[in-house]
Design an enzyme around this catalytic site. Structure first.
Site, PDB file in Angstrom:
ATOM      1  N   ALA A  34     -18.461  19.171   8.737  1.00 17.30           N
ATOM      2  CA  ALA A  34     -18.767  17.742   8.626  1.00 17.30           C
ATOM      3  C   ALA A  34     -19.360  17.192   9.922  1.00 17.30           C
ATOM      4  CB  ALA A  34     -17.511  16.967   8.257  1.00 17.30           C
ATOM      5  N   GLY A  93      -7.422  18.718  -2.102  1.00 16.09           N
ATOM      6  CA  GLY A  93      -6.630  18.159  -3.192  1.00 16.09           C
ATOM      7  C   GLY A  93      -7.036  16.734  -3.525  1.00 16.09           C
ATOM      8  N   GLY A 108      -9.574  14.900  -1.585  1.00 16.79           N
ATOM      9  CA  GLY A 108     -10.987  14.652  -1.285  1.00 16.79           C
ATOM     10  C   GLY A 108     -11.905  14.967  -2.450  1.00 16.79           C
ATOM     11  N   GLY A 115       3.903  16.450  10.812  1.00 12.48           N
ATOM     12  CA  GLY A 115       2.638  16.951  11.361  1.00 12.48           C
ATOM     13  C   GLY A 115       1.889  15.824  12.039  1.00 12.48           C
ATOM     14  N   TYR A 171      -8.303  19.985  10.060  1.00 15.48           N
ATOM     15  CA  TYR A 171      -9.729  19.756  10.333  1.00 15.48           C
ATOM     16  C   TYR A 171     -10.285  20.966  11.078  1.00 15.48           C
ATOM     17  CZ  TYR A 171     -14.016  17.289  11.672  1.00 15.48           C
ATOM     18  OH  TYR A 171     -15.312  16.903  11.827  1.00 15.48           O
ATOM     19  N   CYS A 227      -3.459   4.383 -13.137  1.00 14.38           N
ATOM     20  CA  CYS A 227      -3.992   3.108 -13.621  1.00 14.38           C
ATOM     21  C   CYS A 227      -3.434   1.992 -12.742  1.00 14.38           C
ATOM     22  CB  CYS A 227      -3.566   2.910 -15.081  1.00 14.38           C
ATOM     23  SG  CYS A 227      -4.263   1.443 -15.833  1.00 14.38           S
TER      24      CYS A 227
HETATM   25  P1  NAD Z   1      -6.668  19.031   1.847  1.00 15.96           P
HETATM   26  O1  NAD Z   1      -6.020  19.675   3.015  1.00 15.96           O
HETATM   27  O2  NAD Z   1      -6.308  19.479   0.473  1.00 15.96           O
HETATM   28  O3  NAD Z   1      -8.254  19.109   1.967  1.00 15.96           O
HETATM   29  C1  NAD Z   1      -8.975  18.876   3.164  1.00 15.96           C
HETATM   30  C2  NAD Z   1     -10.347  19.537   2.994  1.00 15.96           C
HETATM   31  O4  NAD Z   1     -11.159  19.269   4.123  1.00 15.96           O
HETATM   32  C3  NAD Z   1     -10.244  21.050   2.872  1.00 15.96           C
HETATM   33  O5  NAD Z   1     -10.886  21.466   1.692  1.00 15.96           O
HETATM   34  C4  NAD Z   1     -10.919  21.553   4.132  1.00 15.96           C
HETATM   35  O6  NAD Z   1     -11.549  22.801   3.956  1.00 15.96           O
HETATM   36  C5  NAD Z   1     -11.902  20.448   4.429  1.00 15.96           C
HETATM   37  N1  NAD Z   1     -12.297  20.392   5.834  1.00 15.96           N
HETATM   38  C6  NAD Z   1     -11.493  20.455   6.933  1.00 15.96           C
HETATM   39  N2  NAD Z   1     -12.224  20.352   8.038  1.00 15.96           N
HETATM   40  C7  NAD Z   1     -13.515  20.212   7.662  1.00 15.96           C
HETATM   41  C8  NAD Z   1     -14.706  20.036   8.380  1.00 15.96           C
HETATM   42  N3  NAD Z   1     -14.741  19.980   9.704  1.00 15.96           N
HETATM   43  N4  NAD Z   1     -15.870  19.919   7.676  1.00 15.96           N
HETATM   44  C9  NAD Z   1     -15.872  19.974   6.314  1.00 15.96           C
HETATM   45  N5  NAD Z   1     -14.739  20.151   5.598  1.00 15.96           N
HETATM   46  C10 NAD Z   1     -13.571  20.245   6.264  1.00 15.96           C
HETATM   47  O7  NAD Z   1      -6.375  17.456   2.022  1.00 15.96           O
HETATM   48  P2  NAD Z   1      -6.485  16.314   0.883  1.00 15.96           P
HETATM   49  O8  NAD Z   1      -5.250  16.333   0.054  1.00 15.96           O
HETATM   50  O9  NAD Z   1      -7.801  16.385   0.225  1.00 15.96           O
HETATM   51  O10 NAD Z   1      -6.381  14.995   1.794  1.00 15.96           O
HETATM   52  C11 NAD Z   1      -7.446  14.670   2.684  1.00 15.96           C
HETATM   53  C12 NAD Z   1      -7.033  13.512   3.584  1.00 15.96           C
HETATM   54  O11 NAD Z   1      -6.895  12.310   2.831  1.00 15.96           O
HETATM   55  C13 NAD Z   1      -5.696  13.721   4.289  1.00 15.96           C
HETATM   56  O12 NAD Z   1      -5.779  13.270   5.613  1.00 15.96           O
HETATM   57  C14 NAD Z   1      -4.752  12.877   3.501  1.00 15.96           C
HETATM   58  O13 NAD Z   1      -3.617  12.465   4.231  1.00 15.96           O
HETATM   59  C15 NAD Z   1      -5.647  11.702   3.160  1.00 15.96           C
HETATM   60  N6  NAD Z   1      -5.223  10.962   1.964  1.00 15.96           N
HETATM   61  C16 NAD Z   1      -5.665   9.689   1.795  1.00 15.96           C
HETATM   62  C17 NAD Z   1      -5.294   8.995   0.652  1.00 15.96           C
HETATM   63  C18 NAD Z   1      -5.784   7.623   0.408  1.00 15.96           C
HETATM   64  O14 NAD Z   1      -5.103   6.860  -0.211  1.00 15.96           O
HETATM   65  N7  NAD Z   1      -6.988   7.310   0.787  1.00 15.96           N
HETATM   66  C19 NAD Z   1      -4.479   9.559  -0.298  1.00 15.96           C
HETATM   67  C20 NAD Z   1      -4.087  10.859  -0.128  1.00 15.96           C
HETATM   68  C21 NAD Z   1      -4.477  11.561   0.988  1.00 15.96           C
END
Ligand code: NAD
Length: 544
Positions: free
Chosen positions: A214, A147, A149, A467, A244, A385
């Protein structure tokens, strides 16, 4: 907004919006009850939501919130992941994510600008990029096309930076390709690098998706001395059970094992994360700029490596302490709006207002232009924005006037990510390394929610972590609707200014000079004063 979040969320059948477990409501039954209650709500009533279910309607006033919501807030000793998972299984709790349970999710765009601003600061600081320039020739190695990433390769593309994004789930990777987030999709790291190099050598940029794990892929790049300019990760590593995929696991085996043998899945996930972190450290040692992008990657690696490795692992800085805090200190953060009409024309009008209202900050107009060009729409027309203290309310009031005179055809909702100046406490992400050591102090989001209610915001939410984030997060969320009425103009000003104003005060109190200046000068517009009373601590100022 609830329906919009579900329409564009990751797994609407289970009400999951993003970040692996972030839910919009407790169950479908409760979601229907919420909608029924909202449809009957009177102007002088407030709907009370407790952890994703409607509890009741109480008489308040037309200036009070329509909805107040608290999700998964438990006392300290209850805030552990095991108790969370058990109660979630029994249907007694949910994790609301940040914007999932407060229906403020606008798809990947929500974090897209955050990643863009982060990469922009990285390119300016480390590669000498000037405003308006493209960082062609530079490349970014990262992972996760979920979502949030899936915003990464798009953010990089906006700056001319090429990318390789590793994703284990072929469906997610293909979706990113189909929706324009990726230019190419492949399987082997060598092939991914060939595609990348071909494009860079020809003077253009490319977003390559690499299907694979990854941990394995990052190791391959480190082993082969193929060093990116920037390296990070945005798998949902914060949740070792559900977020993960450990190296060597097939997806269906992972889905099965996390229910039948969760302890093994968590151990294996942390071991793989540790391998990935070691690879990031090696790439960093070879010259790549590394940062953690808000997903607790380092903390999970340390669970495997042991506390003794903390100093070494923390050579990878967090994105906030390393790069973005000066924005938050001025109340500048992930503000956003949603055109409830669904009309692209309304979206254009609001975009143009935002692009013209703040001539002192030309980066705002530049962002709007980039966003219009690069961001595929998802759900209702929405725009993220990064606006600051005073700017948010100024734009919202201008929009409210256009709704009143009919230039904009229907109400517009203003909101923000919970990861904002005042709204977040998370000592591993948003508030890591605060100058006054207030990293884990949750007073700020609680004060924020109180001020937002007092100011008459339409929805005020208080979320705690679930979680993998259990015990690590407290946040406040807000939505205010510009419906063209005078009452809305007052509510927009009070709620939005008190929110960003508290963020400025919080950072001033913690010793950030930008915040002290902002408080004294009425924010970015000069029209939004907040009065600082607390004396800032005497801090050295070189710790971030
Ligand atoms: P998500 O669950 O929608 O997506 C995670 C993706 O990682 C999935 O598509 C999954 O298949 C993939 N994945 C899992 N393990 C993997 C591996 N070993 N190798 C390759 N791919 C792998 O999560 P999301 O909504 O994309 O959020 C990702 C992370 O970012 C979360 O930890 C979330 O809390 C964090 N986040 C950070 C911010 C920020 O401000 N930087 C904002 C929102 C979310």
């Amino acid at each position: 907004m609830l329906e919009n979040a579900l329409e564009i969320g990751e797994n609407p059948k289970e009400l999951i919006i993003y970040a692996s477990l972030g839910r919009a409501a407790r169950s479908w039954e409760e979601a229907h009850r919420i909608v029924a209650a909202l449809l009957e709500l009177e102007e002088d009533e407030t709907l009370v939501l407790q952890t994703g279910r409607p509890i009741g309607v109480v008489p308040t006033s037309p200036r009070s919130p329509m909805v107040v919501s608290a999700i998964n807030n438990t006392v300290g000793r209850w805030s552990d992941p095991e108790r969370f998972y058990e109660r979630a299984r029994e249907g007694k709790t949910i994790w609301g994510g940040l914007t999932a349970g407060a229906w403020q999710y606008i798809g990947r765009q929500g974090v897209l600008q955050g990643t863009y601003e982060l990469l922009r600061v990285v390119a300016e600081r480390h590669f000498g990029l000037q405003a308006g320039e493209q960082a062609l020739g530079r490349w970014f190695l990262t992972a996760g096309l979920g979502g949030m990433g899936s915003a990464q390769p798009i953010s990089a593309r906006m700056l001319g930076i090429s990318s390789i994004t590793v994703e284990i789930d072929e469906t997610k990777a293909s979706r990113a390709l189909e929706t324009g987030g990726l230019d190419e999709l492949t399987r082997g790291p060598a092939e991914a690098h060939r595609i990348l190099k071909r494009s860079i050598d020809s003077g253009s940029s490319v977003a390559v998706g690499l299907i694979g794990n990854a941990a394995d892929a990052f190791e391959w790049f480190a082993d082969n001395d193929i060093v990116p300019d920037i390296v990070s990760d945005q798998t949902a590593a914060h949740d070792a059970r559900y977020g993960y995929v450990p190296a060597g696991y097939e997806l269906d085996k992972w889905v099965e094992l996390r229910e039948t043998d969760p302890a093994r899945v968590e151990t294996d996930a942390r071991e793989s994360i540790a391998r990935q972190v070691e690879a990031i450290l090696r790439l960093q040692g070879a010259g790549a700029v590394a940062f953690e992008n808000g997903n607790n990657l380092r903390a999970q690696a340390l669970e495997h490596l042991g506390e003794g490795e903390t100093e070494r692992v923390n050579r990878i800085p967090g994105f906030m302490a390393g790069y973005l805090r000066p924005f938050f200190a001025r109340g500048i953060g992930p503000f956003r709006w949603v055109c409830l009409s669904g009309s692209e024309e309304d979206q254009r009008t609001v975009d143009e207002l935002a692009a013209t209202l703040f001539p002192n900050r030309p980066e705002v107009a530049a962002w709007i232009e980039l966003a219009r060009t690069h961001i595929p729409s998802q759900g209702l027309p929405a725009r993220s924005c990064w606006l600051g203290h005073g700017e948010r309310s100024a734009l919202a009031r201008a929009v409210n006037e256009r709704v009143a005179d009919g230039t904009i055809s229907a109400p517009v909702l203003f909101t923000r990510d919970h990861l904002d100046s005042a709204g977040m406490t998370n000592p591993r992400i948003g508030t890591e390394g605060m100058r006054d050591d207030s990293d884990g102090v949750a007073d700020w989001p609680l004060l924020d929610a109180m001020l937002l209610s007092a100011g008459g915001a339409d929805l005020v939410a208080v979320h705690s972590g679930g979680g993998g984030y259990s015990g690590w997060m407290q946040s406040a969320g807000v939505s205010v609707i510009a419906d063209g009425t005078e009452g809305a103009a007052g509510r927009l000003s009070r709620a939005l200014d008190s929110d960003s104003g508290l963020g400025v005060l919080r950072h001033a109190t913690a010793g950030y000079e930008e915040a002290v200046h902002s408080a004294g000068s009425g924010g970015e517009t000069g029209n939004a004063p907040v009065r600082l009373i607390a004396a800032p601590p005497d801090v050295a100022g070189d710790d971030d």
